[in-house]
Design a protein around this motif. Structure first.
Motif, PDB file in Angstrom:
ATOM      1  N   PRO A 272     -18.631   4.447 -23.902  1.00  0.00           N
ATOM      2  CA  PRO A 272     -17.231   4.467 -23.440  1.00  0.00           C
ATOM      3  C   PRO A 272     -16.970   3.355 -22.431  1.00  0.00           C
ATOM      4  CG  PRO A 272     -18.237   6.656 -23.292  1.00  0.00           C
ATOM      5  CD  PRO A 272     -19.346   5.679 -23.534  1.00  0.00           C
ATOM      6  N   ARG A 273     -15.856   2.688 -22.611  1.00  0.00           N
ATOM      7  CA  ARG A 273     -15.481   1.633 -21.678  1.00  0.00           C
ATOM      8  C   ARG A 273     -15.221   2.205 -20.290  1.00  0.00           C
ATOM      9  NH1 ARG A 273     -16.431  -2.911 -19.481  1.00  0.00           N
ATOM     10  NH2 ARG A 273     -14.620  -3.887 -18.489  1.00  0.00           N
ATOM     11  N   GLU A 274     -14.724   3.447 -20.233  1.00  0.00           N
ATOM     12  CA  GLU A 274     -14.455   4.082 -18.937  1.00  0.00           C
ATOM     13  C   GLU A 274     -15.730   4.244 -18.122  1.00  0.00           C
ATOM     14  OE1 GLU A 274     -11.340   4.936 -21.831  1.00  0.00           O
ATOM     15  OE2 GLU A 274     -13.526   5.201 -21.839  1.00  0.00           O
ATOM     16  N   MET A 275     -16.841   4.521 -18.790  1.00  0.00           N
ATOM     17  CA  MET A 275     -18.120   4.652 -18.084  1.00  0.00           C
ATOM     18  C   MET A 275     -18.532   3.319 -17.471  1.00  0.00           C
ATOM     19  SD  MET A 275     -21.806   5.851 -19.634  1.00  0.00           S
ATOM     20  CE  MET A 275     -21.115   7.400 -20.212  1.00  0.00           C
ATOM     21  N   GLU A 276     -18.334   2.243 -18.208  1.00  0.00           N
ATOM     22  CA  GLU A 276     -18.670   0.927 -17.683  1.00  0.00           C
ATOM     23  C   GLU A 276     -17.782   0.567 -16.499  1.00  0.00           C
ATOM     24  OE1 GLU A 276     -18.262  -1.648 -21.006  1.00  0.00           O
ATOM     25  OE2 GLU A 276     -20.047  -0.908 -22.052  1.00  0.00           O
ATOM     26  N   GLU A 277     -16.489   0.875 -16.610  1.00  0.00           N
ATOM     27  CA  GLU A 277     -15.574   0.569 -15.510  1.00  0.00           C
ATOM     28  C   GLU A 277     -15.930   1.366 -14.266  1.00  0.00           C
ATOM     29  OE1 GLU A 277     -11.812   1.440 -17.177  1.00  0.00           O
ATOM     30  OE2 GLU A 277     -11.633  -0.480 -18.258  1.00  0.00           O
ATOM     31  N   ALA A 278     -16.338   2.630 -14.447  1.00  0.00           N
ATOM     32  CA  ALA A 278     -16.730   3.448 -13.295  1.00  0.00           C
ATOM     33  C   ALA A 278     -17.968   2.870 -12.620  1.00  0.00           C
ATOM     34  CB  ALA A 278     -16.994   4.881 -13.758  1.00  0.00           C
ATOM     35  N   ALA A 279     -18.919   2.407 -13.414  1.00  0.00           N
ATOM     36  CA  ALA A 279     -20.127   1.812 -12.841  1.00  0.00           C
ATOM     37  C   ALA A 279     -19.798   0.521 -12.108  1.00  0.00           C
ATOM     38  CB  ALA A 279     -21.150   1.560 -13.946  1.00  0.00           C
ATOM     39  N   GLU A 280     -18.887  -0.263 -12.655  1.00  0.00           N
ATOM     40  CA  GLU A 280     -18.500  -1.510 -11.998  1.00  0.00           C
ATOM     41  C   GLU A 280     -17.782  -1.237 -10.675  1.00  0.00           C
ATOM     42  OE1 GLU A 280     -16.207  -3.402 -14.971  1.00  0.00           O
ATOM     43  OE2 GLU A 280     -17.937  -4.012 -16.202  1.00  0.00           O
ATOM     44  N   MET A 281     -16.993  -0.170 -10.642  1.00  0.00           N
ATOM     45  CA  MET A 281     -16.317   0.195  -9.389  1.00  0.00           C
ATOM     46  C   MET A 281     -17.315   0.662  -8.332  1.00  0.00           C
ATOM     47  SD  MET A 281     -12.908   2.170 -10.752  1.00  0.00           S
ATOM     48  CE  MET A 281     -12.398   2.510  -9.065  1.00  0.00           C
ATOM     49  N   ASP A 282     -18.454   1.204  -8.784  1.00  0.00           N
ATOM     50  CA  ASP A 282     -19.502   1.632  -7.844  1.00  0.00           C
ATOM     51  C   ASP A 282     -20.385   0.478  -7.401  1.00  0.00           C
ATOM     52  OD1 ASP A 282     -18.673   4.236  -7.885  1.00  0.00           O
ATOM     53  OD2 ASP A 282     -20.040   4.841  -9.497  1.00  0.00           O
ATOM     54  N   GLY A 283     -20.100  -0.725  -7.891  1.00  0.00           N
ATOM     55  CA  GLY A 283     -20.820  -1.904  -7.426  1.00  0.00           C
ATOM     56  C   GLY A 283     -21.889  -2.420  -8.364  1.00  0.00           C
ATOM     57  N   CYS A 284     -21.977  -1.891  -9.593  1.00  0.00           N
ATOM     58  CA  CYS A 284     -22.989  -2.363 -10.537  1.00  0.00           C
ATOM     59  C   CYS A 284     -22.557  -3.702 -11.137  1.00  0.00           C
ATOM     60  CB  CYS A 284     -23.175  -1.349 -11.675  1.00  0.00           C
ATOM     61  SG  CYS A 284     -24.056   0.158 -11.206  1.00  0.00           S
ATOM     62  N   ASN A 285     -23.471  -4.644 -11.160  1.00  0.00           N
ATOM     63  CA  ASN A 285     -23.192  -5.879 -11.889  1.00  0.00           C
ATOM     64  C   ASN A 285     -23.558  -5.671 -13.355  1.00  0.00           C
ATOM     65  OD1 ASN A 285     -26.029  -6.150 -12.100  1.00  0.00           O
ATOM     66  ND2 ASN A 285     -26.105  -7.335 -10.198  1.00  0.00           N
ATOM     67  N   HIS A 286     -23.341  -6.689 -14.174  1.00  0.00           N
ATOM     68  CA  HIS A 286     -23.568  -6.540 -15.617  1.00  0.00           C
ATOM     69  C   HIS A 286     -25.030  -6.242 -15.933  1.00  0.00           C
ATOM     70  CE1 HIS A 286     -19.503  -7.602 -16.521  1.00  0.00           C
ATOM     71  NE2 HIS A 286     -19.601  -8.819 -15.978  1.00  0.00           N
ATOM     72  N   PHE A 287     -25.933  -6.842 -15.196  1.00  0.00           N
ATOM     73  CA  PHE A 287     -27.357  -6.658 -15.453  1.00  0.00           C
ATOM     74  C   PHE A 287     -27.782  -5.215 -15.160  1.00  0.00           C
ATOM     75  CE2 PHE A 287     -31.881  -6.995 -14.242  1.00  0.00           C
ATOM     76  CZ  PHE A 287     -32.377  -7.576 -15.401  1.00  0.00           C
ATOM     77  N   ILE A 288     -27.386  -4.703 -13.999  1.00  0.00           N
ATOM     78  CA  ILE A 288     -27.739  -3.329 -13.627  1.00  0.00           C
ATOM     79  C   ILE A 288     -27.039  -2.336 -14.545  1.00  0.00           C
ATOM     80  CG2 ILE A 288     -27.647  -1.611 -11.791  1.00  0.00           C
ATOM     81  CD1 ILE A 288     -29.644  -3.850 -11.323  1.00  0.00           C
ATOM     82  N   LEU A 289     -25.804  -2.627 -14.916  1.00  0.00           N
ATOM     83  CA  LEU A 289     -25.059  -1.756 -15.824  1.00  0.00           C
ATOM     84  C   LEU A 289     -25.784  -1.607 -17.154  1.00  0.00           C
ATOM     85  CD1 LEU A 289     -22.499  -0.193 -16.697  1.00  0.00           C
ATOM     86  CD2 LEU A 289     -21.481  -2.404 -17.274  1.00  0.00           C
ATOM     87  N   PHE A 290     -26.270  -2.719 -17.671  1.00  0.00           N
ATOM     88  CA  PHE A 290     -26.960  -2.668 -18.953  1.00  0.00           C
ATOM     89  C   PHE A 290     -28.286  -1.912 -18.845  1.00  0.00           C
ATOM     90  CE2 PHE A 290     -30.162  -4.574 -21.785  1.00  0.00           C
ATOM     91  CZ  PHE A 290     -29.625  -4.213 -23.003  1.00  0.00           C
ATOM     92  N   LEU A 291     -29.070  -2.209 -17.805  1.00  0.00           N
ATOM     93  CA  LEU A 291     -30.401  -1.618 -17.690  1.00  0.00           C
ATOM     94  C   LEU A 291     -30.369  -0.129 -17.362  1.00  0.00           C
ATOM     95  CD1 LEU A 291     -32.624  -4.274 -15.862  1.00  0.00           C
ATOM     96  CD2 LEU A 291     -32.626  -3.644 -18.274  1.00  0.00           C
ATOM     97  N   ARG A 292     -29.482   0.278 -16.464  1.00  0.00           N
ATOM     98  CA  ARG A 292     -29.525   1.656 -15.953  1.00  0.00           C
ATOM     99  C   ARG A 292     -28.578   2.611 -16.659  1.00  0.00           C
ATOM    100  NH1 ARG A 292     -30.223   1.267  -9.327  1.00  0.00           N
ATOM    101  NH2 ARG A 292     -32.149   0.009  -9.349  1.00  0.00           N
ATOM    102  N   ILE A 293     -27.571   2.105 -17.351  1.00  0.00           N
ATOM    103  CA  ILE A 293     -26.599   2.995 -17.971  1.00  0.00           C
ATOM    104  C   ILE A 293     -26.564   2.812 -19.482  1.00  0.00           C
ATOM    105  CG2 ILE A 293     -24.156   3.602 -18.116  1.00  0.00           C
ATOM    106  CD1 ILE A 293     -23.896   2.898 -15.180  1.00  0.00           C
TER     107      ILE A 293
END
Length: 296
Positions: free
Chosen positions: A166-187
């Motif tokens: 879900p795109r909403e999950m990615e947006e929530a992670a980005e709002m919490d301060g995740c960059n693209h690299f951390i977003l991909f690895l951890r979520i």
């Protein structure tokens, strides 16, 4: 409980009949080859072995495993399959995720370049000259680097990310301060087990069964994969039988018998590892199909 309609019953009976027929069609060749590999080749050639083995013998397997090249081929193929699949996944999964994001600048251009290579290539001779100029002839890299990313698998993986994460999950992670690299690895990556398993099986089977590239680019026997070794065994046995003097009918018949009994044994030996691995990955196929089918 609601009663099942007659039309539904007819549909289910027909469905089971078709699937049962397909199961028999797909399973019979495997059972036949297994039975033929441990049966007397004379009975196999005369058509007396249909399903179950007759006059059981393990001579074919003993002859195959007495060949030292078989073990070398097994070692090489296991290495090519494990390390090659790792490289495939290392590049395919992140690339597919990047192409699945709508905020990637030039995404359509990149995808068009990838798709172009599916329909047009330089051909065998230019490819050979390129690999030679890169110094990859007679190296392990020639079996892994040229096809390190399959465009078809890339498209399938990209579609999985687009329809499942879900795109909403990615947006929530980005709002919490995740960059693209951390977003991909951890979520994203932990949620992608089904597609990772499917791609691992696709790439792994491709590495395990490939022989054409090694036949073209390898001359060092210490680097030969299993499939190329088995191909040589079959060809040598058949050529030996054909080259024997016609007067020596007994020796020719014996060589033909050895070739026949070896042929089925090498088929089973080459197929066993994939047959063992597939049941452990099958559940990911079902999960990969169902994920994203129900929303809300």
């Amino acid at each position: 409980m609601a009663r099942e309609a007659l039309s539904d019953k007819i549909f289910m009976i027909g469905n089971k009949a078709v699937l049962g027929g397909l199961l028999v069609i797909l399973l019979y060749p495997l059972v036949y080859i297994l039975s033929a590999s441990i049966s007397d080749p004379m009975l196999v050639n005369s058509g007396k072995v249909w399903l179950f083995p007759r006059n059981i013998t393990l001579e074919g397997y003993s002859r195959v495993f007495q060949n030292g090249d078989i073990w070398t081929g097994y070692r090489n193929t296991i290495f090519y399959t494990i390390f090659g699949t790792f490289l495939n996944l290392l590049l395919t999964i992140p690339c597919a995720y990047a192409l699945s994001r709508k905020d990637l600048t030039g995404r359509g251009l990149f995808m068009g370049i990838f798709v172009f290579t599916m329909f047009f290539n330089g051909g065998l001779i230019p490819t050979f000259l390129l690999i030679k100029s890169l110094g990859m002839l007679d190296t392990i890299w020639v079996l892994m680097i040229p096809g390190v990313v399959s465009v078809w698998n890339l498209i399938v993986t990209r579609t999985f990310f687009q329809s499942t994460i879900p795109r909403e999950m990615e947006e929530a992670a980005e709002m919490d301060g995740c960059n693209h690299f951390i977003l991909f690895l951890r979520i994203v990556f932990p949620l992608s087990a089904p597609i990772v398993a499917v791609m691992a099986l696709f790439y792994g089977v491709s590495h395990w069964n490939q022989y054409f590239s090694s036949m073209i680019y390898l001359t060092n026997r210490e680097l030969f994969p299993l499939q190329l070794v088995l191909r040589e065994i079959l060809i040598l046995n058949e050529l030996t039988a054909l080259m024997l003097d016609g007067e020596n009918m007994k020796a020719m018949a014996e060589q033909a018998r050895i070739a026949d009994i070896t042929k089925y044994a090498v088929m089973i030996i080459s197929a066993i590892p994939m047959l063992i691995a597939y049941p452990f990955l099958q559940r990911f196929f079902v999960k990969g199909v169902m994920i994203g089918s129900i929303k809300g």
